[in-house]
Design an enzyme around this catalytic site. Structure first.
Site, mmCIF file in Angstrom:
data_model
loop_
_atom_site.group_PDB
_atom_site.id
_atom_site.type_symbol
_atom_site.label_atom_id
_atom_site.label_comp_id
_atom_site.label_asym_id
_atom_site.label_seq_id
_atom_site.Cartn_x
_atom_site.Cartn_y
_atom_site.Cartn_z
ATOM 1 N N TYR A 167 -37.962 4.387 10.126
ATOM 2 C CA TYR A 167 -39.148 5.186 9.774
ATOM 3 C C TYR A 167 -40.153 5.253 10.921
ATOM 4 O O TYR A 167 -41.184 5.902 10.797
ATOM 5 C CB TYR A 167 -39.814 4.614 8.529
ATOM 6 C CG TYR A 167 -38.890 4.618 7.335
ATOM 7 C CD1 TYR A 167 -38.587 5.801 6.684
ATOM 8 C CD2 TYR A 167 -38.284 3.443 6.901
ATOM 9 C CE1 TYR A 167 -37.709 5.821 5.615
ATOM 10 C CE2 TYR A 167 -37.402 3.456 5.823
ATOM 11 C CZ TYR A 167 -37.126 4.649 5.188
ATOM 12 O OH TYR A 167 -36.253 4.664 4.133
ATOM 13 N N TYR A 227 -39.419 10.490 -0.627
ATOM 14 C CA TYR A 227 -40.434 9.475 -0.991
ATOM 15 C C TYR A 227 -40.988 8.772 0.240
ATOM 16 O O TYR A 227 -42.004 8.089 0.148
ATOM 17 C CB TYR A 227 -39.834 8.450 -1.960
ATOM 18 C CG TYR A 227 -39.193 7.220 -1.345
ATOM 19 C CD1 TYR A 227 -37.974 7.297 -0.695
ATOM 20 C CD2 TYR A 227 -39.823 5.977 -1.414
ATOM 21 C CE1 TYR A 227 -37.397 6.166 -0.134
ATOM 22 C CE2 TYR A 227 -39.248 4.844 -0.861
ATOM 23 C CZ TYR A 227 -38.035 4.935 -0.222
ATOM 24 O OH TYR A 227 -37.467 3.821 0.338
ATOM 25 N N ARG A 228 -40.381 8.985 1.405
ATOM 26 C CA ARG A 228 -40.745 8.211 2.588
ATOM 27 C C ARG A 228 -39.969 8.833 3.744
ATOM 28 O O ARG A 228 -38.842 9.274 3.542
ATOM 29 C CB ARG A 228 -40.236 6.793 2.345
ATOM 30 C CG ARG A 228 -40.523 5.753 3.372
ATOM 31 C CD ARG A 228 -39.812 4.478 2.907
ATOM 32 N NE ARG A 228 -40.165 3.333 3.684
ATOM 33 C CZ ARG A 228 -39.619 2.128 3.519
ATOM 34 N NH1 ARG A 228 -38.687 1.943 2.610
ATOM 35 N NH2 ARG A 228 -39.996 1.107 4.253
#
Ligand code: ADP
Length: 525
Positions: free
Chosen positions: A91, A464-465
């Site tokens: 991420y 969601y991310r």
């Protein structure tokens, strides 16, 4: 020597002055602006990590030092990118979205305060899952953690990015109860009952009085969290369950339609995750042990992998926590439910207090071995995740799987997918594993990812991310009423952070002075 990456409005001279200001406020031991320092704050998994190189980093050791850093950032209009331990691999890790930002590394703030009566903890940003685990062990505290598949990071950072684990406390952001936050203007606020000076219920009641703000600081750039309260699960008397394998891709439908009602009813209180055959192979072996053919793995290789590990096309682990009598009764319900949908294999497991404990995610033990999967292709490995939220509906999940799987084959990538249950939703996590030393493969990652986002968008499914590179893309897909959510986020951002110093671009939220200017460069769409 490479030039220092600089944010908009900066030249080397202005950055050098900001660096001096940090040194005089924090001491030079806590300020890192050498080229070698900067390499420690790069995202090793990014397709092009140069898009996210920071100018430097600072490592405050107290709230006052965080406030001093915020003052300097406001004075220079310098973007700060807060991290806890910066292990958010896939991420962005410790790298900022906007190149030239200064990383606010809070990994040295490591205090733990534990309430043994309630099983609540207050952690500072630097407390890792291993630290908290060691603390529980050393003090013989009868509570279990919930740990993510890569537990190298911090308890706080993971909850702030809505990470998940495998126990009934696995939705980490839901366990947050009370925060202490430095706002972008330097003010220090405590949320919930923490706002009531002298209260000893800060970690007991999450809301306080009036609006509750904890979630405002989750996946946002509205504040720097310096303390977080969390609830921990009391050590159960018994842990029972089963690992269940299913033979065919289409079994996904029955698995979901059978497990989801049990989850909603809370017969199951943890959130199981259905995963495919690559999960074992990618962790325990490398691709060249199975085939030397390029492109997505063929059926013959998939069969070979499944035979070797004796696993199905899909597998799922179901676990029950709590009193032994209750677990035994619930186990029978699970066993019947699984047998009714024709599993290939059921492997039961059971533990009671006093017996040796297996060290896995099910028992909240920190672990890092699942990250081994980045070695799958050889070379310098990495991954990003494509993770839409989908309904708890077997037919829709199977369709989503088929669409995604066809795209993996089209792009010639090996499929590692999972469907993780929440109470009312599912997260369809698709790991995109790659070899950074394979330029042909690396060229495909970006178009592949964008195609998956577009496919999901057409079904009404949002992520969601996401990785730094796709924060704008994903934010743009949340488009009700012409992007009303983005407008709300923008208004809050400008009210709290008028100088736009905190994590510009995080979750697609830009401060006014950088909005729409493509200042973020990189992959802004
Ligand atoms: P971990 O320590 O678990 O590896 P990171 O430090 O990588 O987690 O943080 C995960 C995400 O949360 C990052 O996007 C980061 O910007 C954000 N974040 C981390 N710590 C804080 C904090 N203390 N305050 C505000 N945002 C944070």
């Amino acid at each position: 020597m490479a030039d220092t990456p600089l944010p908009p409005g900066f030249d080397e001279y202005k950055m050098a002055r900001a660096r001096r200001a940090f040194e005089s406020a924090l001491g030079h031991r806590k300020v890192f602006f050498e080229e070698l320092d900067r390499t420690g704050y790069q995202d090793k998994f990014a397709v092009d990590d140069a898009l996210h190189h920071p100018a430097g980093a600072i490592a405050p050791e107290s709230v006052e030092e965080v406030q001093a850093a915020v003052r300097i950032a406001n004075q220079y209009l310098l973007p700060l990118w807060p991290i806890s331990r910066g292990k958010n691999l896939g991420y962005g890790a410790s790298a900022p979205l906007l190149a030239g930002s200064v990383v606010l590394d809070m990994s040295r703030m490591k205090k733990i305060e534990f309430d043994e009566h309630l099983g609540t903890v207050v952690v500072e940003p630097g407390v890792g899952f291993y630290d908290l685990y060691d603390y529980l062990q050393a003090n013989d505290l009868p509570f279990w953690l919930s740990t993510p598949g890569n537990s190298w990071g911090s308890v706080m950072g993971n909850a702030l990015d809505r990470g998940v684990g495998y126990t009934p406390y696995g939705e980490h952001t839901k366990q947050i109860c009370g925060m202490e936050v430095v706002l972008p203007d330097g003010d220090l606020v405590r949320t919930g009952m923490g706002a009531f000076a002298g209260s000893d219920t800060w970690q007991a009641y999450p809301y306080g009085y009036g609006p509750a703000w904890d979630q405002m600081f989750v996946q946002s750039n509205f504040g720097i969290v310096t303390k977080m309260g969390l609830w921990l699960m009391p050590e159960p008397e018994s842990l029972m369950g089963m690992d269940v394998e299913f033979d065919r891709p289409e079994d996904l439908k029955a698995m979901i339609d059978t497990i989801a009602p049990l989850r909603r009813e809370r017969v199951l209180t943890q959130s199981p995750s259905i995963g495919n055959w690559l999960r074992a192979a990618a962790v325990l072996t490398t691709r060249d042990e199975w085939t030397d053919k390029p492109g997505a793995l063929g059926e013959d290789v998939i069969d070979k992998i499944r035979k070797t590990f004796n696993i199905g096309w899909w597998g799922v682990s179901l676990r029950l926590y709590g009193r032994e009598e209750v677990n035994k009764a619930a186990y029978k319900i699970l066993e019947k439910a699984m047998n009714d949908i024709d599993p290939m294999l059921i492997k039961p497991t059971s533990w009671v207090k006093g017996e040796p404990l297996e060290h896995t995610g099910w028992t909240g033990t920190p672990m890092t071995f699942p990250m081994q999967n980045v070695n799958w292709y050889g070379g310098r490995g990495g991954h990003i995740g494509f993770s839409p939220i989908i309904p708890q509906d077997g037919t829709k999940a199977l369709e989503q799987f088929r669409r995604t799987y066809a795209r993996y084959q089209e792009y010639g990538m090996d499929y590692q997918g999972s469907f993780a249950f929440g109470e009312r939703h599912m997260i369809n996590v698709n790991a995109m594993i790659f070899d950074k030393d394979d330029p042909e493969m690396m060229k495909k990652v970006d178009p592949f990812f964008r195609t998956l986002v577009q496919d999901a968008k057409e079904q009404g499914y949002g992520e969601y991310r996401t990785h730094l590179d796709y924060m704008d893309l994903v934010a743009d897909s949340y488009d009700f009423n012409g992007g009303a959510l983005a407008r709300l986020n923008g208004k809050v951002k400008d009210a709290l952070d008028p100088n736009g110093i905190l994590a510009p671009g995080k979750s697609g939220i830009w401060p006014e002075r950088l909005r729409g200017s493509n200042a973020g460069g990189g992959r802004r769409s």
